[in-house]
Design a protein around this motif. Structure first.
Motif, PDB file in Angstrom:
ATOM      1  N   PHE A 160      -0.360  -5.266   9.294  1.00 34.89           N
ATOM      2  CA  PHE A 160       0.490  -4.283   8.629  1.00 34.89           C
ATOM      3  C   PHE A 160       1.845  -4.158   9.301  1.00 34.89           C
ATOM      4  CE2 PHE A 160      -2.008  -1.926   5.465  1.00 34.89           C
ATOM      5  CZ  PHE A 160      -3.247  -2.521   5.653  1.00 34.89           C
ATOM      6  N   GLY A 161       2.850  -3.872   8.482  1.00 34.64           N
ATOM      7  CA  GLY A 161       4.155  -3.520   8.999  1.00 34.64           C
ATOM      8  C   GLY A 161       4.209  -2.054   9.376  1.00 34.64           C
ATOM      9  N   PRO A 162       5.350  -1.604   9.924  1.00 33.08           N
ATOM     10  CA  PRO A 162       5.486  -0.212  10.369  1.00 33.08           C
ATOM     11  C   PRO A 162       5.680   0.770   9.227  1.00 33.08           C
ATOM     12  CG  PRO A 162       7.512  -1.403  10.749  1.00 33.08           C
ATOM     13  CD  PRO A 162       6.522  -2.408  10.274  1.00 33.08           C
ATOM     14  N   GLY A 163       5.997   0.258   8.038  1.00 32.20           N
ATOM     15  CA  GLY A 163       6.142   1.143   6.893  1.00 32.20           C
ATOM     16  C   GLY A 163       7.569   1.586   6.640  1.00 32.20           C
ATOM     17  N   TYR A 180       0.852  -1.182   0.000  1.00 35.55           N
ATOM     18  CA  TYR A 180       0.000   0.000   0.000  1.00 35.55           C
ATOM     19  C   TYR A 180       0.892   1.238   0.000  1.00 35.55           C
ATOM     20  CZ  TYR A 180      -4.071  -2.778   1.592  1.00 35.55           C
ATOM     21  OH  TYR A 180      -5.116  -3.680   1.701  1.00 35.55           O
ATOM     22  N   LEU A 222       4.606   7.103   2.635  1.00 33.27           N
ATOM     23  CA  LEU A 222       4.832   5.958   3.516  1.00 33.27           C
ATOM     24  C   LEU A 222       4.370   4.710   2.767  1.00 33.27           C
ATOM     25  CD1 LEU A 222       5.587   5.027   6.463  1.00 33.27           C
ATOM     26  CD2 LEU A 222       3.144   5.219   6.983  1.00 33.27           C
ATOM     27  N   LEU A 280       3.510   0.883   2.924  1.00 34.59           N
ATOM     28  CA  LEU A 280       3.105  -0.102   3.916  1.00 34.59           C
ATOM     29  C   LEU A 280       2.971  -1.479   3.273  1.00 34.59           C
ATOM     30  CD1 LEU A 280       0.317   2.057   5.564  1.00 34.59           C
ATOM     31  CD2 LEU A 280       2.411   1.339   6.707  1.00 34.59           C
TER      32      LEU A 280
END
Lengths: 115, 113
Positions: free
Chosen positions: A106-109, A35, A88, A90
């Motif tokens: 989700f990861g931290p980005g 994303y 960002l 993601l």
């Protein structure tokens, strides 16, 4: 463990550079997602991999190239980006066994800045 | 095309108040609905997921409800705390394997002590 990891956390690149973003999960999930999120906007889907095959490409410019080397790893290769690509990025994953209770994690980005 | 709307866009409350965040969607043929929390510059943390066959889910001080027929979901936060300050995002999933989430623009919550 419900962790999705992303590296690097921050990336600054010039418009002629080539770089890659990396995402990893060890939850046995078979769907992985990229994303893009601009400031004060919701995340927007770029790509979906399902069982290591690209299943959705939301008309993303070819300067973004996804890769899924195995079921745990997702890469996003970047080349000739524009300043408006700063955002960002993601990564997310989900089990996707066809169950309605499948949650996307989700990861931290990666905060990307294109100069 | 599915559209997700969140109201209000921003909300400020004093500590201890109970509050409700609203989410509406235009197509009732959803697979599930997720509520997320996002702190500034950070990734998303999943709070609650409601399957299309369910009416509500609870986790601690959070309760989420779903009314598919009217295209609405609410997130209820009881006894708000300053640590609850964040942006709350609602997202719907349209299909089964490998389909993505469609997000609302979020509600930014500020809880003052």
């Amino acid at each position: 463990d419900t962790e999705v990891t992303q590296t690097p956390k921050h990336l600054v690149m010039g418009m002629t550079n080539k770089k890659s973003l990396k995402c990893e999960q060890h939850m046995g999930h078979r769907a992985m997602y990229w994303y893009k999120q601009k400031a004060k906007k919701p995340p927007e889907l770029m790509f979906v991999y399902s069982y290591e095959k690209l299943s959705i490409n939301e008309s993303v410019p070819s300067r973004f190239s996804p890769e899924c080397p195995n079921s745990s790893l997702l890469n996003l290769h970047l080349h000739a980006l524009q300043p408006e690509d700063s955002a960002l990025y993601l990564c997310a994953s989900s089990q996707d066994g066809g169950r309605a209770r499948d949650t996307q994690y989700f990861g931290p980005g990666t905060r990307l800045t294109v100069l | 095309k599915q559209e997700v709307t969140q109201i209000p866009a921003a909300l400020s409350v004093p500590e201890g108040e109970n509050l409700v965040l609203n989410c509406s969607f235009t197509d009732s043929a959803i697979y599930n609905l997720q509520w997320f929390r996002q702190d500034p510059g950070k990734g998303l943390t999943s709070l609650l997921l409601i399957q299309s066959s369910q009416r509500e889910q609870t986790s601690g001080r959070l309760n989420a409800s779903l009314d598919k027929s009217s295209g609405r979901s609410t997130l209820y936060i009881a006894a708000s705390q300053p640590g609850d300050s964040a942006t709350y995002l609602c997202a719907v999933r349209l299909g089964q394997a490998g389909t993505a989430l469609i997000f609302g623009k979020g509600t930014t919550l500020s809880v003052s002590s």
